[in-house]
Design a protein around this motif. Structure first.
Motif, PDB file in Angstrom:
ATOM      1  N   VAL A 192       0.846  -1.196   0.000  1.00  0.00           N
ATOM      2  CA  VAL A 192       0.000   0.000   0.000  1.00  0.00           C
ATOM      3  C   VAL A 192       0.878   1.242   0.000  1.00  0.00           C
ATOM      4  CG1 VAL A 192      -1.740   1.322   1.268  1.00  0.00           C
ATOM      5  CG2 VAL A 192      -1.873  -1.183   1.204  1.00  0.00           C
ATOM      6  N   THR A 193       0.562   2.170  -0.892  1.00  0.00           N
ATOM      7  CA  THR A 193       1.224   3.470  -0.927  1.00  0.00           C
ATOM      8  C   THR A 193       0.169   4.559  -0.946  1.00  0.00           C
ATOM      9  OG1 THR A 193       3.163   2.649  -2.115  1.00  0.00           O
ATOM     10  CG2 THR A 193       2.728   5.009  -2.251  1.00  0.00           C
ATOM     11  N   VAL A 194       0.323   5.533  -0.043  1.00  0.00           N
ATOM     12  CA  VAL A 194      -0.522   6.727  -0.061  1.00  0.00           C
ATOM     13  C   VAL A 194       0.347   7.852  -0.615  1.00  0.00           C
ATOM     14  CG1 VAL A 194      -1.967   8.298   1.271  1.00  0.00           C
ATOM     15  CG2 VAL A 194      -1.776   5.895   1.959  1.00  0.00           C
ATOM     16  N   PRO A 195       0.139   8.261  -1.868  1.00  0.00           N
ATOM     17  CA  PRO A 195       1.058   9.203  -2.514  1.00  0.00           C
ATOM     18  C   PRO A 195       0.936  10.609  -1.950  1.00  0.00           C
ATOM     19  CG  PRO A 195      -0.806   8.754  -3.953  1.00  0.00           C
ATOM     20  CD  PRO A 195      -0.937   7.816  -2.782  1.00  0.00           C
ATOM     21  N   ALA A 196       1.966  11.401  -2.180  1.00  0.00           N
ATOM     22  CA  ALA A 196       1.998  12.770  -1.674  1.00  0.00           C
ATOM     23  C   ALA A 196       0.877  13.623  -2.245  1.00  0.00           C
ATOM     24  CB  ALA A 196       3.348  13.403  -1.985  1.00  0.00           C
ATOM     25  N   THR A 197       0.339  13.227  -3.386  1.00  0.00           N
ATOM     26  CA  THR A 197      -0.732  13.997  -4.033  1.00  0.00           C
ATOM     27  C   THR A 197      -2.095  13.763  -3.411  1.00  0.00           C
ATOM     28  OG1 THR A 197      -0.984  12.216  -5.645  1.00  0.00           O
ATOM     29  CG2 THR A 197       0.462  14.061  -6.246  1.00  0.00           C
ATOM     30  N   LYS A 198      -2.174  12.882  -2.391  1.00  0.00           N
ATOM     31  CA  LYS A 198      -3.482  12.552  -1.799  1.00  0.00           C
ATOM     32  C   LYS A 198      -3.454  12.741  -0.280  1.00  0.00           C
ATOM     33  CE  LYS A 198      -4.730   9.445  -5.557  1.00  0.00           C
ATOM     34  NZ  LYS A 198      -5.373   8.183  -5.968  1.00  0.00           N
ATOM     35  N   PRO A 199      -3.523  14.003   0.175  1.00  0.00           N
ATOM     36  CA  PRO A 199      -3.551  14.261   1.619  1.00  0.00           C
ATOM     37  C   PRO A 199      -4.935  13.968   2.200  1.00  0.00           C
ATOM     38  CG  PRO A 199      -3.790  16.313   0.428  1.00  0.00           C
ATOM     39  CD  PRO A 199      -3.566  15.244  -0.621  1.00  0.00           C
TER      40      PRO A 199
END
Length: 538
Positions: free
Chosen positions: A261-268
């Motif tokens: 799982v990755t929560v990217p920097a573009t999705k705060p």
């Protein structure tokens, strides 16, 4: 941060494969949306997919994935229904090799046939395109620059809503266009003189990657049994539109979710919340180690690359769940057995009633760079491991947490709780306040260090800062609890204690203590305030 081992341990085994098809459920906000289709290929087959040219098979690529392994012209595989109209298709795509210049991999929507559809491409020439193909003749609708590297996973999405088209690369460009060539059709993946892997493919019948957050926020449900909006956590994250400005809660039903799982920097503003309130009921886990060979033969994952979960976004929260790295040390003999459960590089992160499970290098609070501060607050959490199991350059406060040292089978050295690499320009590293330092059964008394200073790559500017204050320390803590590392003396680091209790807290000449006046500048609020005055402490 490698240390020879005399004891090995494994976590509980991975769960069975996820369901391949999920038929919709309403969002808790009342938005009308349904998941039409998902496939993570964990069942080991490509049932429901029809290949055209190329060589299509399900192979292991981190997890099971659909692979096209022939470098031929125009290989495609299609799925779904000809009656689908407005939807978003999302997939993880990894180009493996390009056979020549100006080649591409693609994600398709509203497919009519093998020669007619809308599609987005990642080209070997570092271009991202939104296109249509009509009877084999292509038209470019929009284009942008994008870094395209063979061997790297990219998350692509393609939205078709009426005559509006939108394609995006997570963390990269978004393209829009208007076209009315096709009004309905299925989905697909494709390569053009390229080989590639495709994974975690989902189709949502909303006209956007997920319901756009309303002023009061959005809730998305993840459930392995198909009773939610998605069956995997990453698919739910993929469904959040980039640049969201309102909180999106991903509500996760009980189960073991074996996935990266990755929560990217573009999705705060994303929250992971276990639905039962019991952190043991929801487990997000994977089992890569630093020394695990990559399936494409391009080397090993490395320490950070082994992370089961990576959080690059700001303002992320997690509550009532478990993050784990289930790497089985007993089954492998790698030189590098670091196996990270979670790496964080975002800022203003909150973890509440969350468990972090692993052995060496369990939890890495970090930041985007040595000159950027990433703050994280851990409240009522549980962290376990043995060697350097809380490490990194981040600013992290552990408040009322249990920090548990596992048994490595040594009577003299059962490992290190921390290996901070705080930059010398950062005032605050790790704070443990009102925590309990405990040990697993069999851990010898006076055999565990509080920490050692990590200097990544020999960086002389990494001057670790760690404080234990008002915490209860078990008998497993050494009377001289700080140690050197890689030729760097612990005495040059910023290690200290204040007002600790318990059999492992006896003050000796090798245990620097803060005065009451000094301790006033090292509170949880001071660690977390930063320049914006952030204060998540209740």
């Amino acid at each position: 941060m490698t240390l020879p081992r005399t004891w090995r341990r494994s976590l509980a085994g991975p769960a069975a494969g996820l369901l391949a098809v999920l038929v919709g459920a309403a969002l808790s906000t009342g938005a009308s949306a349904a998941t039409l289709f998902t496939d993570d290929f964990e069942d080991g087959n490509a049932t429901g997919w029809t290949g055209s040219a190329g060589t299509w098979s399900v192979v292991a690529d981190g997890s099971n994935a659909l692979r096209q392994s022939a470098s031929t012209l125009d290989a495609r595989s299609r799925a779904g229904s000809a009656s689908w109209t407005n939807y978003t298709v999302t997939a993880r795509v990894k180009p493996l090799a390009f056979n020549g210049s100006n080649r591409f991999v693609a994600l398709l929507a509203r497919t009519q046939s093998d020669t007619s559809y809308y599609y987005v491409t990642l080209r070997s020439t570092n271009v991202f395109e939104l296109k249509k193909l009509v009877n084999g003749s292509s038209t470019t609708l929009a284009t942008a620059a994008a870094t395209v590297t063979a061997g790297t996973w990219y998350t692509l999405s393609l939205t078709v809503s009426g005559s509006t088209l939108r394609g995006s690369v997570a963390g990269g460009p978004t393209l829009t266009a208007t076209d009315s060539q096709f009004t309905a059709g299925g989905i697909g993946v494709a390569t053009y003189y390229a080989t590639a892997s495709f994974d975690d493919i989902s189709v949502a019948d909303t006209g956007s990657p997920s319901p756009s957050p309303s002023p009061t926020g959005t809730t998305i449900v993840v459930a392995k049994d198909g009773t939610g909006n998605y069956t995997t956590v990453q698919a739910a994250v993929n469904g959040v539109p980039a640049g969201n400005t309102k909180r999106v809660t991903i509500s996760i039903k009980p189960g073991t979710y074996r996935e990266l799982v990755t929560v990217p920097a573009t999705k705060p503003y994303i929250s992971f919340v276990g639905t039962t309130g019991n952190a043991t009921d929801v487990v997000i886990t994977y089992d890569n180690a630093a020394g695990t060979p990559k399936p494409d033969g391009s080397g090993t994952y490395g320490t950070t690359g082994s992370s089961s979960v990576v959080i690059d976004a700001n303002d992320f929260t997690a509550k009532n769940l478990t993050f784990a790295n289930a790497f089985d040390e007993a089954a492998h003999s790698y030189d590098a057995e670091q196996a990270v459960a979670v790496t964080t590089r975002g800022d203003r992160l909150i973890f509440d009633n969350v468990r972090f499970l692993g052995n060496q290098d369990t939890l890495q609070p970090s930041s985007p760079s040595t000159t950027t501060i990433g703050r994280a607050y851990y409240r009522n959490c549980y962290v376990e491991g043995d060697v350097d199991f809380i490490f990194g350059r981040g600013t992290a406060v552990f408040d009322h947490c249990e920090i548990r040292s596992l048994n490595r089978g040594s009577t003299t050295n059962n490992g290190y709780v921390t290996a901070a690499s705080t930059s010398n320009t950062t005032a605050y590293g790790f704070l443990f306040t009102q925590c309990s330092l405990t040990a697993a059964s069999g851990v010898a008394a006076q055999s565990v260090h509080l920490g050692r200073p990590w200097h990544p790559g020999g960086d002389v500017n990494a001057i670790a800062q760690v404080l234990y204050r008002e915490s209860a320390m078990g008998a497993h803590i050494l009377p001289s609890p700080w140690d050197d590392m890689s030729g760097f003396s612990w005495r040059d680091a910023r290690f200290s204690e204040y007002a600790n209790t318990g059999p492992g807290s006896t003050v000796t000449a090798d245990r620097p203590q803060l005065t009451a006046a000094q301790a006033a500048n090292y509170t949880a609020q001071k660690y977390l305030a930063g320049s914006d005055g952030w204060n998540p402490i209740p």
